[in-house]
Scaffold this motif. Structure first.
Motif, mmCIF file in Angstrom:
data_model
loop_
_atom_site.group_PDB
_atom_site.id
_atom_site.type_symbol
_atom_site.label_atom_id
_atom_site.label_comp_id
_atom_site.label_asym_id
_atom_site.label_seq_id
_atom_site.Cartn_x
_atom_site.Cartn_y
_atom_site.Cartn_z
ATOM 1 N N PHE A 130 -26.168 -12.523 34.705
ATOM 2 C CA PHE A 130 -25.165 -12.080 35.659
ATOM 3 C C PHE A 130 -25.728 -12.177 37.072
ATOM 4 N N VAL A 131 -24.905 -12.670 38.002
ATOM 5 C CA VAL A 131 -25.281 -12.728 39.409
ATOM 6 C C VAL A 131 -24.137 -12.137 40.221
ATOM 7 N N ALA A 132 -24.456 -11.154 41.073
ATOM 8 C CA ALA A 132 -23.439 -10.502 41.898
ATOM 9 C C ALA A 132 -23.859 -10.548 43.357
ATOM 10 N N GLY A 133 -22.871 -10.673 44.220
ATOM 11 C CA GLY A 133 -23.106 -10.596 45.654
ATOM 12 C C GLY A 133 -22.180 -9.567 46.260
ATOM 13 N N GLY A 134 -22.731 -8.517 46.866
ATOM 14 C CA GLY A 134 -21.907 -7.513 47.535
ATOM 15 C C GLY A 134 -20.934 -6.841 46.582
ATOM 16 N N ILE A 135 -19.676 -6.724 47.021
ATOM 17 C CA ILE A 135 -18.662 -6.035 46.224
ATOM 18 C C ILE A 135 -18.331 -6.810 44.956
ATOM 19 N N CYS A 208 -20.789 -14.917 37.439
ATOM 20 C CA CYS A 208 -21.098 -14.699 38.850
ATOM 21 C C CYS A 208 -19.838 -14.299 39.596
ATOM 22 N N CYS A 209 -19.978 -13.321 40.489
ATOM 23 C CA CYS A 209 -18.896 -12.912 41.367
ATOM 24 C C CYS A 209 -19.495 -12.514 42.704
ATOM 25 N N GLY A 210 -18.936 -13.036 43.786
ATOM 26 C CA GLY A 210 -19.473 -12.731 45.104
ATOM 27 C C GLY A 210 -18.909 -13.644 46.165
ATOM 28 N N PRO A 211 -19.558 -13.726 47.305
ATOM 29 C CA PRO A 211 -19.053 -14.536 48.415
ATOM 30 C C PRO A 211 -19.156 -16.030 48.120
ATOM 31 N N VAL A 212 -18.380 -16.803 48.860
ATOM 32 C CA VAL A 212 -18.292 -18.248 48.627
ATOM 33 C C VAL A 212 -19.644 -18.951 48.654
ATOM 34 N N PRO A 213 -20.517 -18.715 49.640
ATOM 35 C CA PRO A 213 -21.794 -19.443 49.634
ATOM 36 C C PRO A 213 -22.612 -19.202 48.369
ATOM 37 N N MET A 214 -22.616 -17.971 47.874
ATOM 38 C CA MET A 214 -23.340 -17.683 46.642
ATOM 39 C C MET A 214 -22.736 -18.428 45.461
ATOM 40 N N LEU A 215 -21.414 -18.401 45.350
ATOM 41 C CA LEU A 215 -20.769 -19.053 44.219
ATOM 42 C C LEU A 215 -20.963 -20.563 44.250
ATOM 43 N N ASP A 216 -20.918 -21.141 45.446
ATOM 44 C CA ASP A 216 -21.174 -22.576 45.562
ATOM 45 C C ASP A 216 -22.605 -22.911 45.162
ATOM 46 N N ALA A 217 -23.548 -22.058 45.559
ATOM 47 C CA ALA A 217 -24.952 -22.289 45.199
ATOM 48 C C ALA A 217 -25.153 -22.144 43.699
ATOM 49 N N VAL A 231 -16.941 -17.827 36.841
ATOM 50 C CA VAL A 231 -17.009 -17.218 38.165
ATOM 51 C C VAL A 231 -15.669 -16.619 38.542
ATOM 52 N N GLU A 232 -15.722 -15.613 39.389
ATOM 53 C CA GLU A 232 -14.519 -15.056 39.998
ATOM 54 C C GLU A 232 -14.732 -15.056 41.496
ATOM 55 N N ARG A 233 -13.733 -15.546 42.206
ATOM 56 C CA ARG A 233 -13.862 -15.715 43.648
ATOM 57 C C ARG A 233 -12.829 -14.884 44.386
ATOM 58 N N PHE A 234 -13.172 -14.531 45.625
ATOM 59 C CA PHE A 234 -12.264 -13.794 46.488
ATOM 60 C C PHE A 234 -11.647 -14.691 47.551
ATOM 61 N N ALA A 235 -11.992 -15.976 47.540
ATOM 62 C CA ALA A 235 -11.474 -16.926 48.524
ATOM 63 C C ALA A 235 -11.203 -18.233 47.814
ATOM 64 N N PRO A 236 -10.275 -19.044 48.310
ATOM 65 C CA PRO A 236 -9.930 -20.287 47.639
ATOM 66 C C PRO A 236 -11.011 -21.342 47.784
ATOM 67 N N ALA A 237 -10.965 -22.314 46.880
ATOM 68 C CA ALA A 237 -11.891 -23.434 46.944
ATOM 69 C C ALA A 237 -11.477 -24.383 48.062
ATOM 70 N N GLU A 238 -12.360 -25.302 48.381
ATOM 71 C CA GLU A 238 -11.970 -26.367 49.285
ATOM 72 C C GLU A 238 -10.801 -27.120 48.657
ATOM 73 N N PRO A 239 -9.755 -27.397 49.414
ATOM 74 C CA PRO A 239 -8.583 -28.042 48.822
ATOM 75 C C PRO A 239 -8.912 -29.414 48.253
ATOM 76 N N VAL A 240 -8.313 -29.684 47.089
ATOM 77 C CA VAL A 240 -8.485 -30.984 46.461
ATOM 78 C C VAL A 240 -7.396 -31.910 46.972
ATOM 79 N N ASP A 241 -7.748 -33.150 47.227
ATOM 80 C CA ASP A 241 -6.771 -34.125 47.714
ATOM 81 C C ASP A 241 -5.821 -34.474 46.585
ATOM 82 N N THR A 242 -4.611 -33.985 46.648
ATOM 83 C CA THR A 242 -3.621 -34.251 45.607
ATOM 84 C C THR A 242 -2.557 -35.233 46.093
ATOM 85 N N GLY A 243 -2.788 -35.861 47.246
ATOM 86 C CA GLY A 243 -1.807 -36.780 47.784
ATOM 87 C C GLY A 243 -0.728 -36.032 48.550
#
Length: 333
Positions: A130-135, A208-217, A231-243
């Motif tokens: 388990f890896v947690a960052g902050g809240i 893993c749950c925490g801020p975006v930089p941690m989850l990306d790492a 993983v559980e995130r509190f912010a969206p991922a970088e948008p995927v190009d769907t056309g």
């Protein structure tokens, strides 16, 4: 609930015994400061009735004043059927939800709650990391207890700005000893994720749950074992190009009404305008509040909640971000 992930990662698992979310009028039975700017709230029914069951990783939605809806992970004991516990960090740069909780939800205050809902369930495993960052520690607290009770091999690495800001840090260390590694940044820097995620068991489950930089790492560190990562995130991922977005229709199965979703508007906006969408929160595809049954059609899934298998099944959709890959969707509304 707060809390984008690479498509390769197995971000979420819906439990087989998922409970249909319910609206409840609850009361704040207790409020406890568990870290700097973090309060834990114990929620009960006014008459002491039993609450719906939940499993580790579940969250509930608080229906606050002024139309605010915010999701928070349950961090108490699933065996306590009379009480739900959440922990809320006050966000100075937030959109008002955490401020409303901190300012208004005192003992005795009433609050309407919808839930529980679980998009971050704990899969059975003999070994966990388990890896947690902050809240982000909140959904993991009951997971640790479940792993311990099951006799699993597990370890938690928990990072935060300082020990004073890390909710439940001292309690977890006292309860579980060396299985819990506390890494306050002001003292120890950033966690060594390679070491945190290392395990002799090749079938280890990684949470893993925490801020975006941690989850990306973490996602980068686990690139060679994506099926193990949750993983559980509190912010969206970088948008995927769907056309280019295109217009499509939605049919509301309950009434037969057909609505048109223009290319420049979201499905959620159209449903809300038609009075057909009862609840939403993040509007970013991360919280799951607006989840809607999909009865027919192929969705263009843009959330970060569904697994690859769930996307392919086309049985549910998150209208805040997702669209259609066909001319018409039929929704369970």
């Amino acid at each position: 609930m707060s809390a984008p992930s690479p498509a390769a990662a197995a971000d979420t698992v819906h439990p087989a015994d998922a409970v249909i979310p319910t609206d409840l009028d609850l009361v704040v039975a207790a409020r406890t400061a568990v870290a700097s700017e973090v309060v834990a709230l114990d929620l009960v029914t006014p008459d002491g009735a039993t609450l719906p069951p939940w499993t580790p990783g579940a969250h509930v939605d608080l229906l606050l004043d002024d139309g605010l809806v915010r999701s928070y992970s349950l961090c108490g004991d699933p065996a306590d059927a009379g009480r739900w516990r959440i922990a809320v960090q006050r966000e100075a740069a937030g959109r008002g939800g955490s401020a409303a909780v901190h300012e208004r939800l005192v003992p005795g205050a009433g609050i309407r709650v919808r839930g529980p809902r679980n998009h971050f369930a704990l899969v059975p495993s003999a070994s966990y990391r388990f890896v947690a960052g902050g809240i982000g520690i909140t959904p993991l607290v009951p997971m640790l207890a479940a792993a311990e009770a099951a006799g699993a091999d597990w370890r938690l690495t928990y990072g935060g700005r300082s020990l004073a800001t890390m909710a439940f840090a001292v309690e977890l260390r006292e309860r579980y000893g060396d299985r819990v590694e506390l890494v306050p940044q002001d003292r120890d820097g950033l966690p060594d994720l390679g070491l945190a995620l290392a395990a002799p068991d090749p079938d280890v489950a990684l949470y893993c749950c925490g801020p975006v930089p941690m989850l990306d790492a973490v996602a980068t560190a686990c690139a060679d074992r994506p099926g193990a990562l949750h993983v559980e995130r509190f912010a969206p991922a970088e948008p995927v190009d769907t056309g280019a977005d295109t217009a499509f229709e939605v049919e509301l199965a309950g009434s037969g009404r057909v609505l048109t979703v223009p290319a420049d508007r979201s499905l959620l906006d159209v449903l809300e305008e038609a009075g057909a969408m009862p609840l939403s929160s993040c509007r970013e595809g991360t919280c799951g509040t607006c989840e809607t049954g999909l009865l027919a059609g192929e969705a263009d899934h843009r959330d970060v909640l569904l697994t690859a298998e769930e996307r392919d099944a086309h049985e549910t959709i998150f209208p805040c971000v997702s669209r259609a890959r066909c001319a018409r969707l039929v929704l369970d509304l």
